[in-house]
Write an enzyme that holds these catalytic residues in place. Structure first.
Site, PDB file in Angstrom:
ATOM      1  N   ASP A   1       0.869  -1.163   0.000  1.00 56.82           N
ATOM      2  CA  ASP A   1       0.000   0.000   0.000  1.00 56.82           C
ATOM      3  C   ASP A   1       0.919   1.230   0.000  1.00 56.82           C
ATOM      4  O   ASP A   1       2.115   1.123   0.280  1.00 56.82           O
ATOM      5  CB  ASP A   1      -0.897  -0.034   1.236  1.00 56.82           C
ATOM      6  CG  ASP A   1      -1.827   1.150   1.320  1.00 56.82           C
ATOM      7  OD1 ASP A   1      -2.428   1.517   0.297  1.00 56.82           O
ATOM      8  OD2 ASP A   1      -1.954   1.720   2.425  1.00 56.82           O
TER       9      ASP A   1
ATOM     10  N   ASP B   1      -0.237   5.066   0.954  1.00 56.83           N
ATOM     11  CA  ASP B   1      -0.506   6.116   1.941  1.00 56.83           C
ATOM     12  C   ASP B   1      -0.483   5.561   3.365  1.00 56.83           C
ATOM     13  O   ASP B   1      -1.148   4.563   3.668  1.00 56.83           O
ATOM     14  CB  ASP B   1      -1.859   6.760   1.658  1.00 56.83           C
ATOM     15  CG  ASP B   1      -1.899   7.402   0.283  1.00 56.83           C
ATOM     16  OD1 ASP B   1      -0.866   7.910  -0.168  1.00 56.83           O
ATOM     17  OD2 ASP B   1      -2.985   7.391  -0.344  1.00 56.83           O
TER      18      ASP B   1
ATOM     19  N   ASP C   1      -1.292  -0.348   6.133  1.00 58.56           N
ATOM     20  CA  ASP C   1      -1.633   0.261   7.419  1.00 58.56           C
ATOM     21  C   ASP C   1      -3.106   0.166   7.737  1.00 58.56           C
ATOM     22  O   ASP C   1      -3.510   0.432   8.870  1.00 58.56           O
ATOM     23  CB  ASP C   1      -1.273   1.754   7.382  1.00 58.56           C
ATOM     24  CG  ASP C   1      -2.232   2.533   6.483  1.00 58.56           C
ATOM     25  OD1 ASP C   1      -3.050   3.315   7.006  1.00 58.56           O
ATOM     26  OD2 ASP C   1      -2.182   2.338   5.258  1.00 58.56           O
TER      27      ASP C   1
END
Length: 240
Positions: free
Chosen positions: A25, A27, A201
């Site tokens: 991922d 961001d 996250d």
């Protein structure tokens, strides 16, 4: 960079052992900010958007994303408003400033080292993000990653975004589908992947985290951290 477990570390096996995927991922995983949100605020600083109304809407969408309730099609219409109003030529020039002023200062040595370690091990490194390709393609390139799976923007005959999504959005379950498409285009399937790792996250990425061999909760939000602890997943903090 801290890692709460030693289980499931990179083996460093050569690529001849079979296709090894290292999925990331973007961001709050590789960079400590939301690039889509930051780009929106950057357009405000340029005077392209009204500060109060844009920030209010941007904040609301971001809270929906964190809560797992975001309507991705509605958000993309909002997020591409500046592109559609000011045109891609001006937007590309603005994005170069965005990279220099916002993104590059946020790129950490720890994140770069992790990417380089996977590349050195012969893994196929792919960034898989729910942010659109206009915002994220230059960021992936800055990290030295050629393979990007992002939300594709539908374009008109002049190449300008229409505000709609082209194909399957790489969001939640869509990330699994888009990785499957990426594999299929290269003559592979999930079954033919020798090993797969995904760093994220966000609780929004639970479907892809559950699909790979090695899920890594990276700078995890509270909900993802709880799941990672419960299931014994590796937890990695890049930004400490």
């Amino acid at each position: 960079m801290t890692d709460t477990t030693t289980a499931g570390r990179m083996s460093g096996e050569p690529s001849s052992a079979g296709l090894r995927l290292a999925l990331f991922d973007l961001d709050h995983t590789l960079i400590p900010l939301d690039s889509d949100y930051a780009w929106g605020q950057f357009t405000v600083s340029l005077g392209w958007r009204d500060a109060e109304s844009h920030t209010r809407a941007n904040d609301a969408f971001y809270e929906q994303y964190k809560a797992g309730t975001l309507d991705i099609a509605e958000y993309i219409r909002f997020a591409t408003g500046a592109l559609r109003e000011h045109g891609m030529a001006r937007a590309h020039a603005a994005h170069q400033r965005f990279m220099q002023e916002v993104i590059r200062p946020a790129m950490s040595e720890a994140a770069l080292a992790l990417l380089r370690a996977h590349q050195a091990a012969g893994d196929e490194v792919v960034i898989v993000t729910a942010t659109n390709e206009f915002v994220t393609r230059p960021i992936a390139q800055a990290f030295g990653v050629d393979e990007l799976i992002a939300i594709d923007l539908e374009r008109d005959p002049q190449g300008e975004p229409t505000g709609e999504i082209r194909g399957v959005p790489s969001f939640r379950e869509g990330k699994v589908a888009r990785v499957e498409q990426w594999l299929s285009a290269r003559g592979f399937s999930w079954a033919s992947v020798a090993h797969s790792t995904f760093y994220s996250d966000s609780i929004n990425d639970l479907p892809l985290l559950e699909k790979v061999h090695e899920p890594v909760a990276t700078n995890p939000d509270a909900r993802l951290q709880a799941i990672a602890l419960e299931r014994g997943w590796r937890i990695l903090n890049l930004f400490e």
